[in-house]
Scaffold this motif. Structure first.
Motif, PDB file in Angstrom:
ATOM      1  N   LEU A  42      -1.904   7.027   4.000  1.00 19.59           N
ATOM      2  CA  LEU A  42      -2.392   7.813   2.871  1.00 19.59           C
ATOM      3  C   LEU A  42      -2.162   9.301   3.108  1.00 19.59           C
ATOM      4  CD1 LEU A  42      -5.751   5.920   2.195  1.00 19.59           C
ATOM      5  CD2 LEU A  42      -3.696   5.879   0.758  1.00 19.59           C
ATOM      6  N   SER A  45       1.309  10.185   2.582  1.00 14.85           N
ATOM      7  CA  SER A  45       1.656  10.082   1.164  1.00 14.85           C
ATOM      8  C   SER A  45       1.165  11.281   0.365  1.00 14.85           C
ATOM      9  CB  SER A  45       1.060   8.800   0.572  1.00 14.85           C
ATOM     10  OG  SER A  45       1.592   7.655   1.201  1.00 14.85           O
ATOM     11  N   THR A 189       1.864  -6.989  -0.075  1.00 15.73           N
ATOM     12  CA  THR A 189       2.213  -6.469   1.248  1.00 15.73           C
ATOM     13  C   THR A 189       1.607  -7.349   2.325  1.00 15.73           C
ATOM     14  OG1 THR A 189       2.136  -4.228   0.348  1.00 15.73           O
ATOM     15  CG2 THR A 189       2.140  -4.445   2.756  1.00 15.73           C
ATOM     16  N   LYS A 208       5.292   6.374   8.379  1.00 16.03           N
ATOM     17  CA  LYS A 208       6.507   6.390   7.570  1.00 16.03           C
ATOM     18  C   LYS A 208       7.444   5.254   7.981  1.00 16.03           C
ATOM     19  CE  LYS A 208      10.409   9.307   6.218  1.00 16.03           C
ATOM     20  NZ  LYS A 208      11.067  10.633   6.392  1.00 16.03           N
ATOM     21  N   MET A 213       2.839   1.836   4.875  1.00 16.15           N
ATOM     22  CA  MET A 213       3.190   2.699   3.747  1.00 16.15           C
ATOM     23  C   MET A 213       3.267   1.868   2.469  1.00 16.15           C
ATOM     24  SD  MET A 213       3.305   5.888   4.578  1.00 16.15           S
ATOM     25  CE  MET A 213       4.199   6.616   3.212  1.00 16.15           C
ATOM     26  N   ASP A 214       3.844   0.678   2.573  1.00 16.04           N
ATOM     27  CA  ASP A 214       3.875  -0.222   1.417  1.00 16.04           C
ATOM     28  C   ASP A 214       2.456  -0.613   1.011  1.00 16.04           C
ATOM     29  OD1 ASP A 214       6.660  -0.173   1.560  1.00 16.04           O
ATOM     30  OD2 ASP A 214       6.743  -1.960   2.836  1.00 16.04           O
ATOM     31  N   GLU A 217       0.821   2.247  -0.845  1.00 13.39           N
ATOM     32  CA  GLU A 217       1.364   2.339  -2.200  1.00 13.39           C
ATOM     33  C   GLU A 217       0.790   1.248  -3.096  1.00 13.39           C
ATOM     34  OE1 GLU A 217       5.583   2.238  -1.820  1.00 13.39           O
ATOM     35  OE2 GLU A 217       5.700   4.178  -0.779  1.00 13.39           O
ATOM     36  N   GLU A 218       0.621   0.041  -2.544  1.00 10.41           N
ATOM     37  CA  GLU A 218       0.061  -1.045  -3.335  1.00 10.41           C
ATOM     38  C   GLU A 218      -1.401  -0.756  -3.696  1.00 10.41           C
ATOM     39  OE1 GLU A 218      -0.365  -5.937  -3.367  1.00 10.41           O
ATOM     40  OE2 GLU A 218       0.645  -4.941  -1.683  1.00 10.41           O
ATOM     41  N   MET A 220      -2.794   2.237  -4.002  1.00 10.52           N
ATOM     42  CA  MET A 220      -2.823   3.307  -4.990  1.00 10.52           C
ATOM     43  C   MET A 220      -2.435   2.789  -6.376  1.00 10.52           C
ATOM     44  SD  MET A 220      -1.525   6.716  -2.936  1.00 10.52           S
ATOM     45  CE  MET A 220      -0.092   5.969  -2.118  1.00 10.52           C
ATOM     46  N   LYS A 221      -1.504   1.858  -6.414  1.00  9.51           N
ATOM     47  CA  LYS A 221      -1.119   1.256  -7.692  1.00  9.51           C
ATOM     48  C   LYS A 221      -2.268   0.457  -8.266  1.00  9.51           C
ATOM     49  CE  LYS A 221       2.308  -1.807  -9.816  1.00  9.51           C
ATOM     50  NZ  LYS A 221       3.501  -2.655  -9.585  1.00  9.51           N
ATOM     51  N   ASP A 224      -4.707   2.802  -9.797  1.00 12.97           N
ATOM     52  CA  ASP A 224      -4.228   3.346 -11.071  1.00 12.97           C
ATOM     53  C   ASP A 224      -4.421   2.359 -12.213  1.00 12.97           C
ATOM     54  OD1 ASP A 224      -3.497   5.686  -9.832  1.00 12.97           O
ATOM     55  OD2 ASP A 224      -1.384   5.129  -9.620  1.00 12.97           O
TER      56      ASP A 224
END
Length: 226
Positions: A42, A45, A189, A208, A213-214, A217-218, A220-221, A224
């Motif tokens: 995070l 990111s 993931t 990184k 990292m995946d 992102e999952e 955070m998606k 959202d």
């Protein structure tokens, strides 16, 4: 806050866009490793996370000390009212990652952490003994949901899998199917069984290019989409 009946009313504790707690009945399933790596992911990111170590063993806090410090704050809160205290440490943080102790030994602390976090992540190794432990977790989740002002989301993170990516066959796929049949949501993931993660305790972390990292992102998606 107490009601006229004497029972505490549900709390709406979360003041950040993303709050995630790693929970499980048993120790040794990768909660601390996942919490530390996710917090780094995070941070890398562009977010500013707070890592809360709720385990009396203080493994995440010790990790940060051995690594010469993390680029974000780590606080130890092995107490039964975590949900009332975390916001005192937030500042302008955009995310909170909470490492909970095992439910079987520290139920009060873990339930308090679950009252705070908007997302409950259950790390699970794709092994029969681990899958067999999932039924009691569902009961715990139902109990804690009743104490919340808003329901938490929950999902399983397949951890220490046999292959880096999700596959249609093999034990990892079988575990995913079995968990889905039990009513659990399983994240896309998954975290492979790699020395990169297993031997990382006490060392600086660079997320990184990693599966974490995946994972970030999952999450955070998912946030959202709420």
């Amino acid at each position: 806050m107490a009601t006229e009946t004497g029972r505490s009313s549900p709390l709406l504790s979360v003041l950040v866009p993303l709050s995630c707690a790693f929970v499980n009945l048993k120790p040794g399933v990768g909660k601390t490793t996942s919490a530390v790596w996710l917090a780094h992911a995070l941070y890398e990111s562009g977010m500013s996370p707070l890592l809360v170590d709720g385990d009396p063993a203080a493994s995440a806090l010790r990790w940060s000390e051995l690594a010469g410090g993390f680029p974000f704050p780590v606080i130890a809160l092995p107490v039964g009212d975590v949900h009332r205290r975390v916001n005192d440490f937030l500042g302008d943080r955009q995310a909170v990652v909470l490492d909970a102790p095992q439910l079987e030994d520290h139920p009060r602390i873990t339930r308090s952490i679950m009252r705070y976090a908007g997302e409950w992540i259950v790390p699970v190794t794709p092994a029969p003994i681990e899958l067999d432990r999932m039924a009691p977790i569902r009961g715990e989740m139902a109990d804690v949901q009743s104490l919340r002002a808003e329901p938490a989301r929950s999902a399983v993170l397949l951890n220490r899998t046999n292959r880096p990516d999700a596959t249609r066959t093999g034990p990892d796929a079988d575990a995913r199917e079995a968990l889905t049949e039990q009513g659990f949501e399983v994240l896309e993931t998954q975290i492979a069984r790699l020395d990169l993660y297993a031997q990382s305790f006490g060392n600086p972390v660079q997320a990184k290019g990693s599966a974490y990292m995946d994972f970030a992102e999952e999450l955070m998606k998912r946030q959202d989409e709420v």
